[in-house]
Every structure is written in structure tokens, then in C-alpha cells.
Write an enzyme that holds these catalytic residues in place. Structure first.
Site, PDB file in Angstrom:
ATOM      1  N   ARG A  37       0.795  -1.223   0.000  1.00  0.00           N
ATOM      2  CA  ARG A  37       0.000   0.000   0.000  1.00  0.00           C
ATOM      3  C   ARG A  37       0.837   1.289   0.000  1.00  0.00           C
ATOM      4  O   ARG A  37       0.555   2.198   0.774  1.00  0.00           O
ATOM      5  CB  ARG A  37      -0.915   0.026   1.221  1.00  0.00           C
ATOM      6  CG  ARG A  37      -1.917  -1.098   1.266  1.00  0.00           C
ATOM      7  CD  ARG A  37      -2.978  -0.838   2.292  1.00  0.00           C
ATOM      8  NE  ARG A  37      -2.451  -0.818   3.650  1.00  0.00           N
ATOM      9  CZ  ARG A  37      -3.127  -0.368   4.700  1.00  0.00           C
ATOM     10  NH1 ARG A  37      -4.331   0.142   4.541  1.00  0.00           N
ATOM     11  NH2 ARG A  37      -2.592  -0.397   5.903  1.00  0.00           N
ATOM     12  N   HIS A 129       1.126  -9.913  20.626  1.00  0.00           N
ATOM     13  CA  HIS A 129       2.210 -10.594  19.945  1.00  0.00           C
ATOM     14  C   HIS A 129       2.228 -12.050  20.389  1.00  0.00           C
ATOM     15  O   HIS A 129       1.514 -12.455  21.316  1.00  0.00           O
ATOM     16  CB  HIS A 129       3.553  -9.930  20.228  1.00  0.00           C
ATOM     17  CG  HIS A 129       3.796  -8.700  19.414  1.00  0.00           C
ATOM     18  ND1 HIS A 129       3.930  -8.733  18.043  1.00  0.00           N
ATOM     19  CD2 HIS A 129       3.916  -7.390  19.773  1.00  0.00           C
ATOM     20  CE1 HIS A 129       4.133  -7.510  17.591  1.00  0.00           C
ATOM     21  NE2 HIS A 129       4.125  -6.678  18.615  1.00  0.00           N
ATOM     22  N   ASP A 153       3.015 -17.547  16.407  1.00  0.00           N
ATOM     23  CA  ASP A 153       2.868 -16.967  15.075  1.00  0.00           C
ATOM     24  C   ASP A 153       2.813 -18.017  13.970  1.00  0.00           C
ATOM     25  O   ASP A 153       1.979 -17.935  13.063  1.00  0.00           O
ATOM     26  CB  ASP A 153       4.038 -16.019  14.777  1.00  0.00           C
ATOM     27  CG  ASP A 153       3.903 -14.683  15.494  1.00  0.00           C
ATOM     28  OD1 ASP A 153       2.824 -14.412  16.050  1.00  0.00           O
ATOM     29  OD2 ASP A 153       4.880 -13.917  15.503  1.00  0.00           O
TER      30      ASP A 153
END
Length: 331
Positions: A37, A129, A153
Site C-alpha cells: 500500500r 504478539h 505466530d
């Protein structure tokens, strides 16, 4: 080439488990386009040359806040099979690129959402996180210290994302319909720890760190320092492997407490620690190299790249990245 050849994936740029999941799909042969972006319009931009998570796909840029950028991305999505995104819930809906917008132009789309807390629940809009997701699921307490960011993750995150994508694609084969995959790290971590939940339910896991078979409390499933300050990993759980550990260390079972006598584990640990301090890591590696004692050297990242077994299998690429996994007989 790969088993997912012909599958088209659009990935909204992000960090961590989202890109890792897209990398896995690309490794399996999917055609992945990553949407960044930085500016308006739609133009090709180069991948980061040393960010291995970005391998295997092309990148384009689009201003998602502009009508032209949104239209360009929807055009990509209209012919895609899968979308992967990792924003907080509601972000892409506000940009007109949420699941309903995308499924309207492509009813067979699998829209995969990677978050830490999930799409709903009290913490859905909170930052977090890996360490936070592990902490609230009880897994960090069981482990005792942060295990890098691999368990949350990538173990509970990107791997479950890809599992969800493949399952949704299989269902689409039967129904022709796409759907939304809500891949939350807290869900994946809890599922990943199912064996520990089972052990706890069977009263063979104590809810305190450093007191169980697999959390560092067990002397024959642990790490020991050697004479040169480097370490070996010991995983001699089964009796037959434990016997080989004792033989390699020059110890006799007759002079030691029983293997599963937890009250004597501190004594066993002290005995093993003293034994391992008599030789270097590589000397111990040589002692145990041809046995099933489950004793291996603790290698640095640099050393791992030249380990004979990993070299023979081509586990790492020439530029230092991990090679795609798993492998297929058709490759």
C-alpha cells in the site's frame, strides 16, 4: 511447479504469520500476488531481496483508500481462489474489501483471516504478539520462557491458516461455494497443545514449569553444558534409549535411582551434568552418533547449515533460507 499449481492467491501485505502462510502456499506451487500500500494505482514493486518470507510471489502496490485502488484489487480478487489478510477485524470492511465485498465479486473465494485473538471476543480489537497469545492459553506457563515466536505466530498461526485454506478449498470442490476462514493464533496454539491437555486430564502433567517430562523438569529430556561451554540435547525418554544414554555416559543403572522415580530426578540431573562436563560437545556427539540414545549437539544457526544430515536433504538453500517443506513424490 507443485501440487497447488494453478491456484491463485491474493495476499494483503503484512508481517509475520500472514506472509509465512502465503509463502507456504507459494512454496506448494500457488501463484501468489502480494498487495502493498505505498501509493495509488496498481504497479509492480520488487520483493525485499533478503526477506525469505516474501519469496515465490510478485508484489503490486495499490492505494486501498482510493476508488481506483480498491477497484484494481477487487479485479485481482475476482479471478483469485484465495485471499490472505492479517489486519485487525473490521479494517478491510471499512475499506470496502471485507469478505462480503470480495465474495460478491467471487462467490467461490476462500477468504482467510490471520489474527492473534480472532474475529470476535473481548480481545479481538486489542494488539498482541506471540508471547501474549501463548500466555493466555497457558502454553507459556507450561514452556517456562518464550520459545522464539515459532509456537504462536507460525505453529498456531500460519500453519493453521494454511490448513483452513486447504480444507475450505476441498469443501468448495463439493459445494462450489467459498467461505471465510477465521485463523486465530489463540485457537491454533490451544489445538497445538492438545497432547499437553490430554496429559493434564490423565493426571500425568503437573501445572507448574520444570516438573514434567517435556518441560525441562526431566533429567533425561533436557540440555546439558559440555566441557567447552557448548551443549547437547538429551531426549532419552523410552527405557531402551535411556539405557543407551547411560552406556554412552559410562554409568550403570545399578548405581542410580529408577528412571521414573521423580523424587530422584535432581540427583540424576546432577549426575548427568557432571558426566557431560568431562568432554566437549563434539566429543559427546561422536560418542552418541551411531546410537539411538537421542543425544544430539545444540547447533548454532550457522552450524546447522552445514550439518551432514541437513546438507544431504537440502534443508537449506544456497542463500541461507529454509527450503520448501513438505516434499512430494511427484517433485
Amino acid at each position: 511447479m507443485g501440487p497447488l499449481e494453478g491456484l491463485k492467491v491474493v495476499e494483503f501485505g503484512g508481517i509475520g504469520p500472514g506472509p509465512h502462510g502465503a509463502m507456504l502456499l507459494a512454496d506448494l506451487g500457488a501463484e501468489v500476488t502480494r498487495v502493498e500500500r505505498p501509493s495509488g494505482g496498481l504497479s509492480v514493486v520488487p520483493d525485499a531481496s533478503r526477506d525469505f518470507l516474501l519469496r515465490g510471489r510478485r508484489s503490486v502496490s495499490a492505494d486501498l483508500k482510493s476508488a481506483d485502488g480498491r477497484a484494481a484489487v477487487l479485479a485481482l480478487i475476482s479471478s483469485a481462489d484465495v485471499v490472505v489478510e492479517g489486519f485487525r477485524p473490521g479494517v478491510l470492511e471499512r475499506l470496502g474489501l471485507g469478505p462480503s465485498d470480495c465474495l460478491a465479486v467471487n462467490p467461490g473465494l476462500v477468504y482467510a483471516r490471520m489474527t492473534g485473538w480472532g474475529q470476535d471476543g473481548p480481545l479481538a480489537q486489542r494488539a498482541g504478539h506471540d508471547i501474549n497469545y501463548l500466555s493466555v492459553t497457558g502454553v507459556l506457563h507450561a514452556i517456562g520462557k518464550p520459545p522464539l515466536n515459532l509456537v504462536g505466530d507460525f505453529g498456531g498461526g500460519s500453519l493453521y491458516l494454511v490448513l483452513g485454506v486447504l480444507a475450505a478449498l476441498w469443501e468448495r470442490q463439493r459445494t462450489g461455494r467459498g467461505q471465510v476462514v477465521d485463523a486465530a493464533i489463540v485457537d491454533g496454539v490451544a489445538s497445538l497443545a492438545q497432547m499437553i491437555w490430554s496429559m493434564k486430564a490423565q493426571s500425568v502433567w503437573e501445572d507448574s514449569p520444570d516438573s514434567n517430562l517435556l518441560d525441562g523438569g526431566c533429567p533425561f529430556y533436557s540440555i546439558y553444558e559440555c566441557a567447552d561451554g557448548r551443549s547437547v540435547a538429551v531426549g532419552s525418554l523410552e527405557p531402551q534409549f535411556y539405557a543407551l544414554l547411560l552406556a554412552g555416559l559410562g554409568l550403570s543403572a545399578d548405581d542410580l535411582p529408577a528412571q521414573m522415580d521423580r523424587d530422584s530426578w535432581l540427583l540424576l540431573r546432577k549426575t548427568f551434568a557432571e558426566a557431560f562436563l568431562t568432554r566437549t560437545r563434539d566429543e559427546w556427539s561422536e560418542v552418541f552418533a551411531s546410537t539411538d540414545a537421542c543425544v544430539t549437539p545444540v547447533l548454532t544457526l550457522e552450524e546447522a547449515a552445514s550439518h551432514p544430515h541437513l546438507v544431504a536433504r537440502g534443508v537449506f538453500t544456497a542463500d541461507g533460507a529454509a527450503a520448501p517443506a513438505p516434499r512430494f513424490s511427484g517433485d
